[in-house]
Scaffold this motif. Sequence first.
Motif, short mmCIF file in Angstrom:
data_model
loop_
_atom_site.label_atom_id
_atom_site.label_comp_id
_atom_site.label_asym_id
_atom_site.label_seq_id
_atom_site.Cartn_x
_atom_site.Cartn_y
_atom_site.Cartn_z
N TRP A 114 0.90 -1.17 0.00
CA TRP A 114 0.00 0.00 0.00
C TRP A 114 0.93 1.21 0.00
O TRP A 114 1.54 1.52 1.02
N ILE A 115 1.05 1.83 -1.16
CA ILE A 115 2.17 2.74 -1.38
C ILE A 115 1.75 4.21 -1.30
O ILE A 115 0.83 4.64 -2.00
N SER A 116 2.47 4.92 -0.45
CA SER A 116 2.18 6.35 -0.29
C SER A 116 3.35 7.18 -0.80
O SER A 116 4.52 6.83 -0.61
N THR A 117 2.98 8.27 -1.48
CA THR A 117 3.97 9.15 -2.11
C THR A 117 3.48 10.60 -2.01
O THR A 117 2.30 10.84 -1.74
N TRP A 118 4.39 11.54 -2.30
CA TRP A 118 3.98 12.94 -2.47
C TRP A 118 3.76 13.19 -3.94
O TRP A 118 4.57 12.80 -4.78
N GLY A 119 2.66 13.88 -4.26
CA GLY A 119 2.38 14.24 -5.64
C GLY A 119 3.12 15.49 -6.05
O GLY A 119 3.80 16.12 -5.23
N VAL A 120 2.96 15.85 -7.32
CA VAL A 120 3.72 16.99 -7.86
C VAL A 120 3.39 18.30 -7.16
O VAL A 120 4.23 19.19 -7.05
N ASN A 121 2.16 18.42 -6.66
CA ASN A 121 1.78 19.65 -5.94
C ASN A 121 1.76 19.44 -4.43
O ASN A 121 0.96 20.06 -3.73
N GLU A 122 2.60 18.53 -3.97
CA GLU A 122 2.75 18.25 -2.53
C GLU A 122 1.56 17.52 -1.93
O GLU A 122 1.49 17.32 -0.72
N GLU A 123 0.56 17.12 -2.77
CA GLU A 123 -0.59 16.41 -2.20
C GLU A 123 -0.19 14.95 -1.96
O GLU A 123 0.57 14.37 -2.73
N PRO A 124 -0.70 14.37 -0.86
CA PRO A 124 -0.35 12.97 -0.61
C PRO A 124 -1.11 12.04 -1.54
O PRO A 124 -2.25 12.33 -1.93
N ASN A 125 -0.50 10.95 -1.92
CA ASN A 125 -1.10 9.96 -2.82
C ASN A 125 -0.96 8.58 -2.19
O ASN A 125 0.07 8.28 -1.58
N LEU A 126 -2.00 7.77 -2.33
CA LEU A 126 -1.98 6.44 -1.70
C LEU A 126 -2.71 5.46 -2.60
O LEU A 126 -3.83 5.75 -3.06
#
Length: 205
Positions: free
Chosen positions: A32-44
């Motif tokens: 279950w992978i979490s990252t920061w998006g290009v506009n700093e929004e979190p992605n999961l």
Amino acid sequence: MTAVRTIDPDEISGRDRYQLLTSLVVPRPIGWISTWGVNEEPNLAPFSYFNALSSNPMLVGVSIGHRPSGPKDTLVNIRSRRAFCVNVVTEPFLEAMNSTSANVASDVDEFTLAGLEAVPSKRVSAPFVHGCPAVMECELEQEVSLGDAPNTLMIGRVVGLRLDPELERVAGTSAIDPKVLRPVGRLWGASYATLGTVISISRPD
Ligand SMILES: Cc1cc2nc3c(=O)[nH]c(=O)nc-3n(C[C@H](O)[C@H](O)[C@H](O)COP(=O)(O)O)c2cc1C
């Protein structure tokens, strides 16, 4: 008795190949992978083409499919930050994990969508799921193209392990007790497996 016949993957449809492979390689762990998006929004998002690859160094791999419209957000984000967190999916998080697989626009925060809180990791440039009992903080080690497959394998090096102190170890080892962790595995489609009977057998000498 009906004779067993060999199926040639080249002679069946892509859908059949997917259904056969994902119902035979089971149960699969879910990254279950979490990252920061290009506009700093979190992605999961969840990925079950996921596994451990090595323990020295600690490497994990996730194979991310591409949409006809382009790469999935997780792939874009890992390329950009060269980091991601793997949140281990446990029984209490099953529904939330499923919610985060929605095909939403890249600026939609799946944490909020699933009623979760994103916590910034101090070790890597990625957030993780608040309350998740086991998180692996990873730096991108290698990106591997899978030839004709519309998938890219991202290999991460685990540089931090965040473990809930309540997670008991199997006596005399560093291993987390699966009965306490209560992991969920993916079967095919929308089917999942929770921990059944745990059998321990000794290795032969
Ligand atoms: C349990 C589960 C496992 C999944 N495994 C994969 C996978 O291994 N590879 C993949 O590309 N998509 C997989 N998906 C679909 C992604 O989670 C989905 O496409 C998601 O929207 C991708 O999000 P993103 O665009 O934010 O990266 C899976 C979905 C579920 C529910």
